[in-house]
Design a protein around this motif. Structure first.
Motif, PDB file in Angstrom:
ATOM      1  N   GLU A 127      42.971  44.813  52.527  1.00 45.14           N
ATOM      2  CA  GLU A 127      43.616  45.529  53.292  1.00 45.14           C
ATOM      3  C   GLU A 127      43.146  46.484  54.572  1.00 45.14           C
ATOM      4  N   VAL A 163      40.683  42.961  47.022  1.00 43.08           N
ATOM      5  CA  VAL A 163      41.953  43.182  47.733  1.00 43.08           C
ATOM      6  C   VAL A 163      41.952  44.537  48.696  1.00 43.08           C
ATOM      7  N   HIS A 183      38.129  41.808  41.936  1.00 39.00           N
ATOM      8  CA  HIS A 183      39.388  41.239  42.525  1.00 39.00           C
ATOM      9  C   HIS A 183      40.037  42.397  43.373  1.00 39.00           C
TER      10      HIS A 183
END
Length: 84
Positions: free
Chosen positions: A23, A19, A15
């Motif tokens: 970004e 993430v 995860h």
């Protein structure tokens, strides 16, 4: 560490990897938008920032499950602007 903890740790790591990819991908899209805008206005632009972020994405993908992105040339930006 029991099986549940190991699975949770692995899942959390995946995860967090995704993430970070999101970004970087958002930063890349912003850099593309800037280059496209400058090109549309007939101003000088560079793809250096786009490709620096792309290089980070490629390096990051080697550490996990995120997708790759391709390097961008100035001609690619011009072609995109001319088609739109």
């Amino acid at each position: 560490m029991n099986v549940h903890e190991a699975i949770s740790k692995h899942s959390n790591a995946q995860h967090m990897h995704l993430v970070r990819f999101a970004e970087l991908d958002a930063q890349r899209e912003q850099a593309i938008d800037v280059a496209v805008d400058l090109c549309k206005r007939g101003l000088p632009f560079s793809v250096d920032r786009i490709n620096a972020i792309t290089a980070q994405i490629i390096a990051h993908a080697k550490e996990g499950i995120s997708p790759l992105r391709t390097l961008v040339s100035e001609d690619m930006v011009r072609d995109y602007v001319n088609k739109g």
